[in-house]
Enzyme design. Structure first.
Site, PDB file in Angstrom:
ATOM      1  N   GLY A   9       0.842  -1.198   0.000  1.00  0.00           N
ATOM      2  CA  GLY A   9       0.000   0.000   0.000  1.00  0.00           C
ATOM      3  C   GLY A   9       0.878   1.249   0.000  1.00  0.00           C
ATOM      4  N   LYS A 174      -1.457   6.955  18.994  1.00  0.00           N
ATOM      5  CA  LYS A 174      -1.712   6.960  17.540  1.00  0.00           C
ATOM      6  C   LYS A 174      -3.165   6.588  17.252  1.00  0.00           C
ATOM      7  CE  LYS A 174      -0.607   7.052  13.133  1.00  0.00           C
ATOM      8  NZ  LYS A 174      -0.386   5.923  12.262  1.00  0.00           N
ATOM      9  N   ASN A 182      -9.593   9.697  11.055  1.00  0.00           N
ATOM     10  CA  ASN A 182      -9.920   8.783   9.947  1.00  0.00           C
ATOM     11  C   ASN A 182     -11.414   8.640   9.667  1.00  0.00           C
ATOM     12  OD1 ASN A 182      -7.169   8.538  10.501  1.00  0.00           O
ATOM     13  ND2 ASN A 182      -7.062   6.509   9.627  1.00  0.00           N
ATOM     14  N   SER A 244      -5.889   7.332   5.267  1.00  0.00           N
ATOM     15  CA  SER A 244      -5.917   5.960   4.744  1.00  0.00           C
ATOM     16  C   SER A 244      -7.354   5.449   4.671  1.00  0.00           C
ATOM     17  CB  SER A 244      -5.055   5.055   5.625  1.00  0.00           C
ATOM     18  OG  SER A 244      -5.446   5.168   6.972  1.00  0.00           O
TER      19      SER A 244
HETATM   20  O1  PAF Z   1      -4.231   6.684   8.629  1.00  0.00           O
HETATM   21  C1  PAF Z   1      -3.754   7.750   8.227  1.00  0.00           C
HETATM   22  O2  PAF Z   1      -4.079   8.280   7.164  1.00  0.00           O
HETATM   23  C2  PAF Z   1      -2.661   8.406   9.048  1.00  0.00           C
HETATM   24  O3  PAF Z   1      -2.437   7.628  10.181  1.00  0.00           O
HETATM   25  C3  PAF Z   1      -2.944   9.869   9.445  1.00  0.00           C
HETATM   26  C4  PAF Z   1      -2.020  10.258  10.586  1.00  0.00           C
HETATM   27  C5  PAF Z   1      -4.386  10.090   9.876  1.00  0.00           C
HETATM   28  C6  PAF Z   1      -2.570  10.799   8.323  1.00  0.00           C
HETATM   29  O4  PAF Z   1      -3.379  10.731   7.203  1.00  0.00           O
END
Ligand code: PAF
Length: 291
Positions: A9, A174, A182, A244
């Site tokens: 990916g 995180k 997200n 993502s």
């Molecule tokens: O999942 C993601 O896209 C990343 O972890 C983040 C930090 C939100 C940046 O796009």
């Protein structure tokens, strides 16, 4: 060093190309043989962030033996089906909760390094990545695995890197940030930076992050700094990036909502803690997945 990277990916390709460029022997592992064959032929291309280059790497469907390190960058929902060569240390840089525990069951905790990266990358097309922003990558041995050789290799390839003595805390930090950014970017179809600009989303993101931090505290993780500020800073630093989860929704693929909001909900339930906003965004993203 001889390094394997599982998952072709955005992040897998970014790490593969940068590590190959720094002179490491990189082996990319892709469970899909047709795509593995194309990636082997065309190489991996990185653009953006003031750079544009293509690196040839070897690609196969299984990790070879004799690697110095294996970096896991597959989607969280693939972790339990991965197969590992004997003896190689395994570093996970995946999103979500539960990856480390699954890897420990597969290879033993003494071989597992937990990591979290704030690099931001978008998969433009197969094997082509737009590197939207650099960020810190942190590593910590889950039990006795020494993370220093992995860190030195990443630093030598130009990644900003640090070692943490509190890998469990790092993963909760995180996932709390991901639990705010997200789902909202995926539901609203916006880049990360827009969450700070839309009047309704900034407080909603804040509430989601606070719910996640409260669940973290039921597992003994307490933060001496503001996770809300960190989430807002992440939105600023990766403002142009498509998260993502939104990349997955746009591509019609399964998202990592189960490993992020789903896992927060499950743990909240165990602690009898209400997390109403997390439940709503979880349900909305599940709805997007099943359209
Ligand atoms: O999942 C993601 O896209 C990343 O972890 C983040 C930090 C939100 C940046 O796009």
């Amino acid at each position: 060093m001889k390094v394997g990277i599982m998952g072709p990916g955005a992040m897998g390709c970014l790490f593969a190309a940068r590590l190959a460029r720094a002179g490491n022997k990189v082996h990319l592992i892709d469970h899909r043989s047709d795509r593995a064959e194309r990636l082997q032929r065309r190489g991996v291309t990185i653009t953006g962030n003031g750079q544009s280059f293509t690196e040839r790497v070897s690609v196969s469907t299984q990790a070879p033996t004799g690697l110095d390190l294996l970096i896991v960058l597959t989607k969280a929902y693939h972790t339990s089906s991965l197969r590992f060569p004997p003896e190689t240390p395994v570093l996970t840089l995946q999103n979500g909760l539960g990856n480390v525990e699954t890897l420990c069951s597969a290879v033993g905790s003494a071989r597992v390094i937990a990591g979290a990266t704030s690099e931001a990358a978008t998969l433009v097309e197969e094997g082509v990545v737009r590197h939207a922003g650099s960020g810190l990558t942190r590593l910590g041995g889950w039990t006795s695995c020494n993370p220093e050789p992995a860190m030195n290799m990443l630093v030598q390839a130009g990644f900003e890197c640090a070692i943490t003595q509190a890998p469990g805390q790092m993963i909760w930090e995180k996932v709390s940030i991901n639990s705010g950014i997200n789902p909202l970017t995926a539901i609203l179809n916006v880049a990360n930076g827009q969450l700070l600009q839309l009047p309704e989303t900034r407080p909603l993101m804040r509430d989601l992050v606070v719910e996640a931090a409260k669940v973290a505290s039921t597992e003994g993780y307490r933060f001496a700094y503001s996770l809300v500020e960190l989430a807002e800073e992440t939105c600023r630093k990766t403002g142009e990036n498509i998260s993502s989860m939104l990349q997955d929704v746009r591509a019609g693929k399964q998202t990592e909502i189960e490993a992020i909001s789903g896992e927060i909900l499950r743990r909240a339930q165990l602690a009898s803690l209400p997390t109403p906003r997390t439940r709503v965004v979880y349900q909305l993203v599940r709805g997007l997945e099943s359209r």
